[in-house]
Design a protein around this motif. Structure first.
Motif, PDB file in Angstrom:
ATOM      1  N   PHE A 166       0.924  -0.799  -0.050  1.00 18.51           N
ATOM      2  CA  PHE A 166       0.002  -0.095  -0.165  1.00 18.51           C
ATOM      3  C   PHE A 166       0.650   1.164   0.482  1.00 18.51           C
ATOM      4  N   ASN A 167       0.476   2.142  -1.422  1.00 17.11           N
ATOM      5  CA  ASN A 167       1.667   3.471  -0.954  1.00 17.11           C
ATOM      6  C   ASN A 167       0.366   4.829  -0.902  1.00 17.11           C
ATOM      7  N   ILE A 168       0.825   5.800  -0.273  1.00 15.62           N
ATOM      8  CA  ILE A 168      -0.010   7.056  -0.066  1.00 15.62           C
ATOM      9  C   ILE A 168       0.393   7.805  -0.004  1.00 15.62           C
ATOM     10  N   ASN A 169       0.398   8.553  -1.412  1.00 16.82           N
ATOM     11  CA  ASN A 169       1.294  10.777  -1.133  1.00 16.82           C
ATOM     12  C   ASN A 169       0.660  11.072  -1.375  1.00 16.82           C
ATOM     13  N   ARG A 218      -5.768   1.955  -7.628  1.00 14.73           N
ATOM     14  CA  ARG A 218      -5.223   3.694  -7.665  1.00 14.73           C
ATOM     15  C   ARG A 218      -6.374   4.589  -7.181  1.00 14.73           C
ATOM     16  N   VAL A 219      -6.256   5.561  -6.766  1.00 16.45           N
ATOM     17  CA  VAL A 219      -7.597   6.270  -5.938  1.00 16.45           C
ATOM     18  C   VAL A 219      -6.779   7.787  -6.009  1.00 16.45           C
ATOM     19  N   LYS A 220      -7.103   9.276  -7.221  1.00 15.62           N
ATOM     20  CA  LYS A 220      -5.849  10.179  -7.180  1.00 15.62           C
ATOM     21  C   LYS A 220      -7.104  11.282  -7.260  1.00 15.62           C
ATOM     22  N   ILE A 237     -10.594   7.403  -9.769  1.00 18.41           N
ATOM     23  CA  ILE A 237     -10.154   5.439  -9.059  1.00 18.41           C
ATOM     24  C   ILE A 237     -10.156   4.887 -10.398  1.00 18.41           C
ATOM     25  N   LEU A 238      -8.951   4.223 -10.440  1.00 21.04           N
ATOM     26  CA  LEU A 238      -9.213   2.796 -11.049  1.00 21.04           C
ATOM     27  C   LEU A 238      -8.468   1.585 -10.745  1.00 21.04           C
TER      28      LEU A 238
END
Length: 587
Positions: A166-169, A218-220, A237-238
């Motif tokens: 998991f990554n969040i930036n 993926r969420v942006k 969201i993908l």
């Protein structure tokens, strides 16, 4: 001074092109598609095979590395087409996540750049980076302000679990600059030409170790506001579903099945001029199947988009549009050998044009745009690529496509003909998006050559020709652009030298001639030229970094060494020859 700089450039090019021994250490993949993360943070999987279905525990032990773009070497103020491109090479295999660097140069340029990360318990990794660059601009060219300050502050968190990573930036970006490109008038006195853009981004990413059914999510999100109270909120969201490596009998052919499900929502509101407002909601489905045998494959698929769009402004009541799009998606590759791989295909798609994306391409656009999506109905292409003895890698292709609502930028004239209380954007110094249907032909190629273990040469070329329905020429798009580069290490890898040359042909634009008539109340009359030219350019850059100690190095960057004050858009000259030097500390 200029002659000395040019002599150094020629000398370095001579050194870089020396020798042709077949030492094979570097491997490079051309045109690798990268998932965009927080700006200046690039996700790279290191020391992991590109196979997803190996034991989860083994994969979970392999961290995702983040490298920070050290120095955007040609970071004038928002005038260079190579804004944000890092032309300073890096020491391979020796980069550290934790560093700080500081540099100063002519034109009042100041650079502050740093990154820090820490691995915590339970396989958590946290990190942050900061990048600040400022310049005083072209004080000798303009009587008004042309300086710029840009800053990016980012942070990220990685977590490696039993089933996935998991990554969040998050990133905050600031661009503070001026609409200084006044070419048709001669204003006097101190002018308020300020524009400032604040943008905050949050991205999240979850990748399952096994690609059974749900592959990754993926969420942006992005939140933007500028000096003129324009606001834009965006979220996407993908989710990718897949079933890979299904063997079809004993034929040696494997089947991969994929389905992408996406959602994009963008809301944009402007507060000046026509006060345009737009709201887009788009859902997409992209099913495809791939039959692969060795390096040869055939992919068949489609792309579906379901768009709900709303537009309005002070001159127009709200317009609603609900439309379904279908686009072909197919590609094949026939690998006669690793040296010769023939490929071709067809694709298409729908691109939502956002204010944030426009600012990345042209920061001098008016803070009031009519937004429309661009539709690529189809784009056929064929090409040849290969790897010759792991020394020369190449990729050449040609394509032809049909598009609707191609977006490009047209220069604005004066918005009123009086001289009282003129706004920052009301000097014929801004641009607006315009749209047209048409066909596009393109030829592109890239080559990377490794004559020595410590020398890398590369070159890229792109030719793009538009045939539009209503406009005779597309504005502010070069017919031809190219780049060449070199990276050379010496003195037992303590000294790293780099070269980057970027070239572009003339661009057609519209422009205005403005004349003041009458006194004491001056009335301005303007005449439009629809076939003006903005000259091409050659922008040459050198860089050097020397490691005095494993934790301390000094660097120098020379940008636009031919001192060509070319224009990227009409009226907007770039900085001349720039020299920046500084120190870098790693820890």
């Amino acid at each position: 001074m200029n002659k000395k700089i040019q002599i150094l450039s020629i000398l370095f090019l001579g050194i870089s092109s020396v020798a042709f021994s077949q030492i094979k250490e570097e491997k490079l993949v051309l045109n690798k598609k990268r998932e965009p993360e927080v700006k200046k943070i690039e996700k790279k999987k290191t020391s992991v095979e590109t196979i997803k279905n190996y034991p989860p525990e083994e994969k979970s032990q392999t961290p995702v590395k983040y490298t920070i773009t050290d120095v955007p070497a040609v970071s004038d103020f928002k005038t260079s087409t190579i804004q944000g491109e890092d032309v300073a090479p890096k020491f391979d295999g020796t980069a550290q996540n934790n560093y700080f660097q500081f540099g100063m140069g002519n034109y009042g340029k100041i650079l502050v750049d740093g990154n820090i990360s820490k691995t915590l318990e339970n396989k958590f990794e946290v990190g942050a980076d900061v990048h600040v660059l400022s310049t005083n601009g072209l004080k000798k060219e303009y009587d008004w302000k042309s300086g710029q300050t840009s800053a990016n502050i980012g942070a990220f968190l990685n977590s490696y679990g039993e089933k996935g990573k998991f990554n969040i930036n998050a990133e905050y970006g600031l661009d503070n600059y001026n609409y200084y490109g006044i070419y048709a008038m001669q204003p006097t006195g101190e002018l308020d030409l300020k524009q400032k853009v604040n943008q905050f981004k949050v991205n999240g990413y979850y990748d399952f170790y096994s690609n059974e059914i749900l592959n990754d999510v993926r969420v942006k999100s992005s939140f933007l506001k500028d000096h003129f109270d324009a606001q834009e909120n965006q979220v996407s969201i993908l989710a990718n579903f897949s079933k890979h490596a299904v063997e079809l009998g004993k034929s040696g052919i494997n089947l991969n099945a994929d389905l992408g499900v996406g959602l994009d929502a963008v809301k944009t509101d402007f507060a000046i001029r026509d006060k345009n407002s737009s709201n887009f909601f788009n859902t997409s489905l992209t099913p495809k199947v791939t039959f692969r045998k060795g390096d040869s494959y055939l992919t068949l698929g489609s792309s579906f988009s379901f768009l709900n769009a709303k537009n309005s402004n002070d001159q127009l009541e709200q317009q609603k549009n609900n439309k379904t799009y279908w686009f072909p998606q197919a590609e094949f590759q026939f690998a006669a050998a690793k040296e010769f791989k023939f490929y071709g295909g067809v694709d298409g798609g729908l691109k939502l044009n956002t204010y944030g994306d426009m600012l990345q391409t042209n920061p001098f656009i008016l803070s009031d745009q009519f937004l429309k999506p661009t539709e690529t109905k189809y784009h056929f292409y064929v090409g040849l690529r290969g790897d010759i003895d792991e020394t020369l890698k190449y990729d050449f292709s040609a394509g032809y496509g049909k598009m609707r609502d191609i977006m490009f930028f047209k220069a604005n004239g004066l918005f009123d003909n009086t001289s009282v209380n003129r706004s920052a954007y009301n000097f014929a110094n801004t641009f607006s998006a315009v749209y047209d249907d048409g066909n596009v032909s393109d030829i592109k190629g890239s080559v990377q050559y490794f004559p020595l273990a410590n020398l890398i040469l590369d070159a890229e070329l792109r030719f793009t020709k538009y045939d539009l329905k209503n406009y005779d020429n597309i504005y502010n798009v070069p017919l031809f652009n190219a780049s060449i580069g070199a990276k050379y290490t010496m003195l037992d890898k303590k000294l790293l030298l780099g070269f980057k040359g970027i070239f572009a042909s003339d661009r057609t634009t519209n422009s205005y001639a403005i004349e003041g008539v009458g006194a004491p109340n001056v009335i301005f009359q303007s005449t439009e030229n629809t076939n003006d030219k903005v000259g091409g350019y050659a922008d040459l850059n050198l860089s050097a970094e020397y490691k005095i100690h494993k934790n301390f190095s000094i660097f120098a960057l020379g940008n636009n060494l031919l001192s060509s004050k070319y224009q990227t858009y009409k009226g907007y000259k770039v900085l001349g020859a720039q020299i920046l030097g500084g120190v870098k500390i790693t820890f």
